[in-house]
Design a protein around this motif. Structure first.
Motif, PDB file in Angstrom:
ATOM      1  N   HIS A  64       0.789  -1.229   0.000  1.00 23.76           N
ATOM      2  CA  HIS A  64       0.000   0.000   0.000  1.00 23.76           C
ATOM      3  C   HIS A  64       0.828   1.290   0.000  1.00 23.76           C
ATOM      4  CE1 HIS A  64      -3.449  -2.574   0.525  1.00 23.76           C
ATOM      5  NE2 HIS A  64      -2.914  -3.077   1.618  1.00 23.76           N
ATOM      6  N   ALA A  65       2.063   1.225  -0.428  1.00 29.86           N
ATOM      7  CA  ALA A  65       2.796   2.455  -0.708  1.00 29.86           C
ATOM      8  C   ALA A  65       2.272   3.017  -2.025  1.00 29.86           C
ATOM      9  CB  ALA A  65       4.292   2.188  -0.792  1.00 29.86           C
ATOM     10  N   ARG A  66       2.048   4.340  -2.059  1.00 29.84           N
ATOM     11  CA  ARG A  66       1.413   4.967  -3.215  1.00 29.84           C
ATOM     12  C   ARG A  66       2.360   5.960  -3.878  1.00 29.84           C
ATOM     13  NH1 ARG A  66      -3.672   7.906  -1.262  1.00 29.84           N
ATOM     14  NH2 ARG A  66      -4.425   7.690  -3.406  1.00 29.84           N
ATOM     15  N   PHE A  67       2.344   5.956  -5.205  1.00 33.07           N
ATOM     16  CA  PHE A  67       3.113   6.906  -6.002  1.00 33.07           C
ATOM     17  C   PHE A  67       2.185   7.455  -7.082  1.00 33.07           C
ATOM     18  CE2 PHE A  67       5.886   3.557  -4.475  1.00 33.07           C
ATOM     19  CZ  PHE A  67       6.951   4.245  -3.912  1.00 33.07           C
ATOM     20  N   ASN A  71       3.080  16.215 -13.499  1.00 40.49           N
ATOM     21  CA  ASN A  71       2.636  16.753 -14.780  1.00 40.49           C
ATOM     22  C   ASN A  71       3.475  16.288 -15.956  1.00 40.49           C
ATOM     23  OD1 ASN A  71       0.409  18.109 -13.803  1.00 40.49           O
ATOM     24  ND2 ASN A  71       1.010  20.104 -14.617  1.00 40.49           N
ATOM     25  N   ALA A  72       4.657  15.775 -15.689  1.00 39.81           N
ATOM     26  CA  ALA A  72       5.496  15.221 -16.748  1.00 39.81           C
ATOM     27  C   ALA A  72       5.372  13.705 -16.835  1.00 39.81           C
ATOM     28  CB  ALA A  72       6.957  15.616 -16.534  1.00 39.81           C
ATOM     29  N   GLY A  73       4.399  13.133 -16.111  1.00 40.42           N
ATOM     30  CA  GLY A  73       4.197  11.693 -16.136  1.00 40.42           C
ATOM     31  C   GLY A  73       5.264  10.903 -15.403  1.00 40.42           C
ATOM     32  N   VAL A  74       5.995  11.544 -14.496  1.00 40.00           N
ATOM     33  CA  VAL A  74       7.148  10.929 -13.831  1.00 40.00           C
ATOM     34  C   VAL A  74       6.802  10.532 -12.399  1.00 40.00           C
ATOM     35  CG1 VAL A  74       9.512  11.354 -13.002  1.00 40.00           C
ATOM     36  CG2 VAL A  74       8.813  12.143 -15.267  1.00 40.00           C
ATOM     37  N   ILE A  75       7.332   9.399 -11.992  1.00 39.77           N
ATOM     38  CA  ILE A  75       7.253   8.918 -10.604  1.00 39.77           C
ATOM     39  C   ILE A  75       8.666   8.625 -10.132  1.00 39.77           C
ATOM     40  CG2 ILE A  75       6.642   6.907  -9.189  1.00 39.77           C
ATOM     41  CD1 ILE A  75       4.006   6.777 -10.729  1.00 39.77           C
ATOM     42  N   ALA A  76       8.986   9.050  -8.898  1.00 38.27           N
ATOM     43  CA  ALA A  76      10.272   8.733  -8.269  1.00 38.27           C
ATOM     44  C   ALA A  76      10.018   7.711  -7.168  1.00 38.27           C
ATOM     45  CB  ALA A  76      10.910   9.992  -7.692  1.00 38.27           C
ATOM     46  N   CYS A  77      10.456   6.481  -7.385  1.00 37.99           N
ATOM     47  CA  CYS A  77      10.286   5.401  -6.406  1.00 37.99           C
ATOM     48  C   CYS A  77      11.578   5.263  -5.607  1.00 37.99           C
ATOM     49  CB  CYS A  77       9.951   4.093  -7.104  1.00 37.99           C
ATOM     50  SG  CYS A  77       9.834   2.670  -5.984  1.00 37.99           S
ATOM     51  N   ASP A  78      11.501   5.481  -4.291  1.00 37.44           N
ATOM     52  CA  ASP A  78      12.717   5.490  -3.476  1.00 37.44           C
ATOM     53  C   ASP A  78      12.627   4.577  -2.263  1.00 37.44           C
ATOM     54  OD1 ASP A  78      10.830   6.834  -2.045  1.00 37.44           O
ATOM     55  OD2 ASP A  78      11.994   8.667  -1.755  1.00 37.44           O
TER      56      ASP A  78
END
Length: 469
Positions: A64-67, A71-78
């Motif tokens: 249940h971690a959410r990303f 606006n540039a369609g980018v996700i940073a998964c850390d």
């Protein structure tokens, strides 16, 4: 005895690392941690039909971690626990998604790595293309973690409700309702205002950037612009610039003072004082005296200009379809005796004949490309509470309206008060832009989308799409 060789409890000597060595190890560890923290895994969300980045797509892990894509369609998964681990991400895209697997789950498997990158292609289900958020904070928060969009600067607004816009001189004048700031949910509750240049969008494709010149106290904080006397928030609508008998431009609107949950107790007309940079009350139309009192018909909602068959110019007020008209002058707008009641259409048949769509909020505009009046409106009910958006056409602004096409959907989420933006696109363009308020309010207890909730989102439809033939 050397300070680096101290006795243990059994009398033997224990050699400790010199202080400098321990410090070096600590610094190396901190440096390694910083390096990991500075190198998240980049996920690009793109439309599989045109390759455009897709904002506001949510990826959620099995814990249940959410990303959410910016606006540039980018996700940073850390997440450190996922680095190097094959990971399932559920996908919720409000009209964008992927096929379900054998168990009915819709998502993708990725293996995040520090500094790595992956692309997730999602399929758009309806004609509406989501261009991105217009308001709020962190429009490029994910991208900026990778050194992208570094020139974009925050403006201090976290959320705002329901937009109105009018041409005012060579600028566009914008209004929003209740506004969220970092310091308080209702940081501004007597209307937020801003201006932009007349053609504020550089492109009609994402990533979307529209920068507002918010009205402030000098060079200080953003402030409300409708301090009309009375308890509770001030909501403005029906924003338009009118000429008076002397030919001067007057920026005017309707106001409503609100108590409790959405209850108006004082409604009337107001006008922009350019010197003081505030809207001031010019006429009280109605005040609530008993619980059963209801506001009368007055020029609120969305407004368009219309020239009838006799060459007479009118103002039409409605939400979405016209319910009041008056002559297109400052004097007629300000005189209740000049207001004429109209009966708006309440139900529109879908183009395939399979549904009768009950209208909620929305707006209309003349469209030169289609040579029709066009409407964008929220469906009352439907697949999600106030989250389904439809397009319809008519030969006249007063109807009849028909052949509705669903253009946008929101899964258990609200998208209300959509506003068509003919002023943002060139005359004769097949591109139709509209925005609305994206919020968890009125839906069935969804988790509010971080950063995006209670903000304005812009969509595009292309009227040369076969869906509109």
């Amino acid at each position: 005895m050397s300070p680096s060789a101290l006795p243990n409890l059994d009398g033997s000597l224990h050699h400790h690392a010199p202080p400098l060595t321990r410090c070096s190890i600590l610094l190396l560890g901190l440096a390694a941690s910083a390096a990991c923290a500075a190198a998240p895994f980049r996920i690009d969300i793109v439309d599989d039909q045109n390759g455009w980045p897709v904002p506001a797509v949510e990826l959620k892990t099995t814990h249940h971690a959410r990303f959410v894509s910016d606006n540039a369609g980018v996700i940073a998964c850390d997440l450190p626990e996922l680095m190097g681990v094959e990971t399932w991400f559920h996908i919720e895209g409000h009209g964008y998604g992927v096929k379900a697997d054998g168990f009915g789950y819709r998502g993708v498997r990725l293996t995040p790595t520090p500094g790595g990158r992956a692309t997730v292609r999602v399929h758009r289900e309806l004609p509406g293309k989501r261009l991105g958020r217009l308001t709020g904070a962190g429009l490029f928060a994910e991208s900026q973690r990778f050194g992208r969009e570094s020139r974009w600067r925050e403006q201090g607004v976290l959320g705002c409700d329901t937009v109105y816009v009018a041409k005012y001189g060579d600028r566009l004048f914008w209004l929003w309702g209740d506004t969220t700031l970092a310091k308080y949910p209702l940081g501004i509750f007597d209307t937020l205002g801003a201006t932009t240049r007349g053609n504020p969008l550089r492109s009609f494709e994402p990533p979307l950037q529209l920068r507002y010149d918010y009205i402030r106290d000098g060079n200080g904080p953003i402030r409300g612009i409708a301090p009309i006397e009375g308890d509770g928030p001030t909501w403005l609508s029906g924003l338009i610039t009118l000429k008076d008998k002397q030919g001067a431009d007057r920026l005017v609107a309707a106001y409503a003072k609100i108590r409790g949950m959405l209850t108006a107790y004082d409604v009337g007309l107001c006008e922009w004082n350019a010197g003081k940079q505030v809207f001031e009350r010019t006429r009280v139309v109605w005040k609530k005296e008993t619980e059963s009192d209801k506001p009368p018909l007055f020029p609120d909602g969305h407004v368009v200009r219309w020239t009838d068959g006799d060459g007479e110019e009118w103002l039409l007020y409605g939400d979405p379809f016209p319910r009041l008209k008056c002559r297109a002058s400052y004097e007629a707008w300000s005189d209740p005796a000049a207001w004429e009641k109209l009966e708006p259409q309440k139900v529109v048949k879908s183009r395939d004949g399979a549904a009768e769509v009950t209208t909620h909020g929305g707006s209309i505009a003349w469209n030169a490309y289609r040579q029709k009046w066009v409407a964008i409106f929220t469906q009352f009910g439907g697949d999600s509470p106030l989250g389904e958006i439809w397009y319809a056409e008519s030969d006249a602004p007063t109807g009849p309206w028909g052949s509705a096409v669903k253009v946008v959907t929101h899964k258990n989420y609200t998208f209300y008060n959509p506003l068509v933006h003919p002023e943002l696109t060139p005359d004769g363009s097949p591109i139709l832009l509209f925005e609305g308020t994206y919020t968890a309010t009125f839906a069935d207890k969804p988790e509010p989308t971080p950063r995006h909730d209670y903000n304005q989102v812009l969509y595009r439809i292309d009227l040369d799409d076969p869906a509109f033939k």
